[in-house]
Write a protein that holds these residues in place. Structure first.
Motif, PDB file in Angstrom:
ATOM      1  N   GLY A 178       0.590  -1.162   0.240  1.00 53.44           N
ATOM      2  CA  GLY A 178       0.153  -0.074   0.628  1.00 53.44           C
ATOM      3  C   GLY A 178       1.015   1.336  -0.033  1.00 53.44           C
ATOM      4  N   ASP A 179       2.304   1.309  -0.930  1.00 48.43           N
ATOM      5  CA  ASP A 179       3.011   2.756  -0.286  1.00 48.43           C
ATOM      6  C   ASP A 179       3.470   2.807  -1.588  1.00 48.43           C
ATOM      7  OD1 ASP A 179       3.780   1.662   1.897  1.00 48.43           O
ATOM      8  OD2 ASP A 179       5.285   0.608   1.726  1.00 48.43           O
ATOM      9  N   GLY A 180       3.507   3.779  -2.243  1.00 49.00           N
ATOM     10  CA  GLY A 180       4.113   4.698  -3.319  1.00 49.00           C
ATOM     11  C   GLY A 180       4.338   4.158  -3.734  1.00 49.00           C
ATOM     12  N   MET A 181       4.452   4.481  -5.344  1.00 43.74           N
ATOM     13  CA  MET A 181       4.999   4.035  -6.593  1.00 43.74           C
ATOM     14  C   MET A 181       6.505   4.920  -6.715  1.00 43.74           C
ATOM     15  SD  MET A 181       3.268   1.111  -7.886  1.00 43.74           S
ATOM     16  CE  MET A 181       2.968   1.219  -5.602  1.00 43.74           C
ATOM     17  N   THR A 182       7.775   4.061  -6.687  1.00 45.60           N
ATOM     18  CA  THR A 182       9.099   4.798  -7.282  1.00 45.60           C
ATOM     19  C   THR A 182       9.422   5.243  -8.711  1.00 45.60           C
ATOM     20  OG1 THR A 182      10.524   3.233  -6.712  1.00 45.60           O
ATOM     21  CG2 THR A 182      10.125   4.366  -5.033  1.00 45.60           C
ATOM     22  N   GLY A 183      10.739   5.706  -9.672  1.00 40.53           N
ATOM     23  CA  GLY A 183      10.795   6.067 -10.677  1.00 40.53           C
ATOM     24  C   GLY A 183       9.529   5.907 -12.074  1.00 40.53           C
ATOM     25  N   GLY A 184       8.953   6.317 -11.208  1.00 40.32           N
ATOM     26  CA  GLY A 184       7.973   7.381 -12.989  1.00 40.32           C
ATOM     27  C   GLY A 184       6.791   5.774 -12.325  1.00 40.32           C
ATOM     28  N   GLN A 185       7.074   4.604 -11.974  1.00 39.08           N
ATOM     29  CA  GLN A 185       5.771   3.744 -12.593  1.00 39.08           C
ATOM     30  C   GLN A 185       4.525   3.607 -12.495  1.00 39.08           C
ATOM     31  OE1 GLN A 185       7.840  -0.131 -11.371  1.00 39.08           O
ATOM     32  NE2 GLN A 185       9.169   0.396 -13.365  1.00 39.08           N
ATOM     33  N   ARG A 186       3.549   3.281 -13.118  1.00 37.25           N
ATOM     34  CA  ARG A 186       1.798   3.372 -11.961  1.00 37.25           C
ATOM     35  C   ARG A 186       1.855   2.925 -11.363  1.00 37.25           C
ATOM     36  NH1 ARG A 186      -0.632   7.611 -15.436  1.00 37.25           N
ATOM     37  NH2 ARG A 186      -2.394   5.608 -15.289  1.00 37.25           N
TER      38      ARG A 186
END
Length: 220
Positions: A178-186
């Motif tokens: 449930g954490d945010g994405m990194t590196g611009g991935q959707r």
């Protein structure tokens, strides 16, 4: 996060033939025994099964033997073009008798060698799928496996499809946690990778069964 950092340090130590405490690989055994071996424990089975499926480990490989070979053999991981070549070198050392195996290891020593070889297996899997190392992925999957929410084959298929779609293992773990994405991935693309991995591992399941499996994986 401190323990994640320790695992990453051990991975780096394996690659450069030095322990996190400044000695050789074997010198890191004490760190593993006291610091992270309990955390790697849930991941040991899944790493072993995936590594065997990818022909990294063999059925008759014993982690306590490979661990002792890592300790005693002169060449280190950095001296080889691939981890598979390094593991073959360790096996040959065991087979030839160059590695003087200690048979009556304590439970702590066995656990420590197993943790070290598990870390080596993770690096080999990352190499196979050309993935960036992700401590949190293996910790997350180890926990989910321990709770019966995912199988080694499902994890392997998720990794395979992640690699094909350039989705990081870290973001797979982030999505599940449930954490945010990194590196611009959707997030939607990561969700598709997880679902496709579950489908690939369970070709006889209906869409409804896959959806249930997916939702179970996301449960805390």
């Amino acid at each position: 996060m401190e323990l994640f950092s320790k695992i990453g340090t051990v991975f780096s130590a394996l690659e450069h033939g030095a322990s996190a405490e400044g000695g050789d690989v074997a010198g890191g055994i004490g760190l593993l025994a006291t610091g992270i071996s309990w955390l790697l424990s849930p991941s040991t089975t899944i790493v072993s099964e995936i590594a065997k499926a990818l022909d990294i480990f063999k059925e008759n490989d014993r982690p306590e033997h490979l661990g002792q070979a890592m300790e005693q053999m002169n060449k280190k991981l950095e001296n080889f073009d691939s981890i598979n070549e390094y593991i073959d070198y360790l096996r040959e050392g065991i087979k030839s008798g160059e590695v003087k195996l200690i048979r009556n290891l304590s439970d702590t020593e066995k656990a420590s060698y197993t943790a070290t070889v598990t870390a080596l297996g993770i690096k080999a899997i990352d190499e196979k799928y050309q993935l960036q190392p992700s401590d949190i992925f293996w910790v997350t999957m180890g926990g989910k496996f321990q709770k019966g929410k995912i199988t080694p084959d499902e994890i392997n298929k998720i990794l395979e499809i992640s690699s094909k779609n350039s989705v990081s293992a870290e973001n797979v773990a982030n999505y599940i946690n449930g954490d945010g994405m990194t590196g611009g991935q959707r997030a939607s693309g990561v969700a598709d990778v997880i679902e496709d991995g579950l489908k690939a591992a369970n070709p006889n399941m209906s869409d409804e069964e896959i959806a249930s499996r997916f939702n179970k994986l996301l449960e805390k």
